[in-house]
Design a protein around this motif. Structure first.
Motif, mmCIF file in Angstrom:
data_model
loop_
_atom_site.group_PDB
_atom_site.id
_atom_site.type_symbol
_atom_site.label_atom_id
_atom_site.label_comp_id
_atom_site.label_asym_id
_atom_site.label_seq_id
_atom_site.Cartn_x
_atom_site.Cartn_y
_atom_site.Cartn_z
ATOM 1 N N GLY A 141 150.230 69.128 67.091
ATOM 2 C CA GLY A 141 149.808 68.840 68.464
ATOM 3 C C GLY A 141 149.511 70.101 69.250
ATOM 4 O O GLY A 141 148.451 70.218 69.893
ATOM 5 N N TYR A 142 150.406 71.069 69.197
ATOM 6 C CA TYR A 142 150.190 72.313 69.944
ATOM 7 C C TYR A 142 149.083 73.156 69.327
ATOM 8 O O TYR A 142 148.403 73.908 70.039
ATOM 9 C CB TYR A 142 151.489 73.108 70.051
ATOM 10 C CG TYR A 142 152.396 72.601 71.151
ATOM 11 C CD1 TYR A 142 151.965 72.581 72.469
ATOM 12 C CD2 TYR A 142 153.674 72.136 70.867
ATOM 13 C CE1 TYR A 142 152.794 72.102 73.478
ATOM 14 C CE2 TYR A 142 154.501 71.663 71.873
ATOM 15 C CZ TYR A 142 154.053 71.654 73.184
ATOM 16 O OH TYR A 142 154.867 71.177 74.188
ATOM 17 N N THR A 143 148.874 73.025 68.020
ATOM 18 C CA THR A 143 147.747 73.723 67.401
ATOM 19 C C THR A 143 146.430 73.193 67.942
ATOM 20 O O THR A 143 145.525 73.965 68.296
ATOM 21 C CB THR A 143 147.787 73.563 65.871
ATOM 22 O OG1 THR A 143 149.001 74.140 65.365
ATOM 23 C CG2 THR A 143 146.596 74.257 65.220
ATOM 24 N N LEU A 144 146.318 71.856 68.049
ATOM 25 C CA LEU A 144 145.096 71.269 68.606
ATOM 26 C C LEU A 144 144.926 71.628 70.086
ATOM 27 O O LEU A 144 143.810 71.913 70.537
ATOM 28 C CB LEU A 144 145.131 69.743 68.440
ATOM 29 C CG LEU A 144 144.845 69.226 67.023
ATOM 30 C CD1 LEU A 144 145.125 67.731 66.934
ATOM 31 C CD2 LEU A 144 143.402 69.509 66.629
ATOM 32 N N ILE A 145 146.024 71.620 70.830
ATOM 33 C CA ILE A 145 145.947 71.991 72.248
ATOM 34 C C ILE A 145 145.463 73.430 72.388
ATOM 35 O O ILE A 145 144.640 73.740 73.266
ATOM 36 C CB ILE A 145 147.314 71.790 72.934
ATOM 37 C CG1 ILE A 145 147.635 70.294 73.041
ATOM 38 C CG2 ILE A 145 147.334 72.434 74.318
ATOM 39 C CD1 ILE A 145 149.038 69.988 73.517
#
Length: 202
Positions: A141-145
């Motif tokens: 999730g944080y990688t995509l963000i």
């Protein structure tokens, strides 16, 4: 004479990110330069460090999860408060994303093989599988963000959604069931199959 006493600004809690809402699609941005470097490093490491059998497991596993996610959407309804109830074919269309598939392809070596290296007991792996999934969701999730400004693969909401909507505690029973299916049904058949297929190309 009225004396106005200036109010002190409340300091934001260092734990505020735990309950911060998910970034919206309007926050989307182009992939930063360092993002391209990160993607290249992940791809190179995946190609170099995994065998053909593991690569097949990644492709098959990511496809199976996409099918599972699509089916889950058709069998449930999400309410405005973020809660989800089972209501088959009630009008919610099936849903999955290419973002989810790609992220899973590259993460499955950690999800399965890294997890097995850490925990030897099948029973314990099933019991702690929700933690395994929540770690996956936080990392992905944080990688995509970071890469595109928001999580294009999924976004949780509700009182039990944490880490910018990347994890949802209420799903713990779903992840326990998934852990049991993976450990007791899928892996005993998928791992030997992929090794057999890979042996023909050695």
């Amino acid at each position: 004479m009225v004396v106005v006493v200036p109010q002190k600004k409340r300091k934001s809690s260092p734990w505020a990110f735990l309950r911060a809402p998910a970034p919206l699609k309007k926050h989307a941005h182009a992939i930063p330069t360092l993002g391209y470097i990160l993607i290249a490093l992940v791809v190179i490491q995946w190609l170099h460090a995994t065998s053909l059998a593991v690569k097949l497991q990644c492709i098959i596993g990511a496809a199976l999860f996409s099918c599972t996610e699509y089916t889950f959407y058709t069998m449930t309804v999400e309410h405005p408060d973020g809660s989800v109830t089972v209501n088959p074919f009630a009008g919610r269309p099936g849903h999955t994303t290419i973002h989810q598939y790609i992220m899973n392809v590259f993460y499955i070596p950690i999800l399965i093989h890294g997890y097995h290296a850490l925990i030897g007991s099948t029973a314990l792996r099933i019991l702690f599988f929700p933690l395994n999934i929540w770690l996956l969701e936080i990392i992905q999730g944080y990688t995509l963000i970071y890469l595109i400004g928001y999580n294009a693969a999924w976004s949780y909401k509700g009182y039990d959604a944490f880490f910018h909507g990347n994890i949802k505690l209420w799903y713990i029973h779903h992840w326990l069931m998934m852990g049991a299916v993976i450990e007791l049904v899928l892996l005993p058949y998928t791992l030997p199959l992929t090794h057999t297929i890979a042996s023909y190309f050695v």
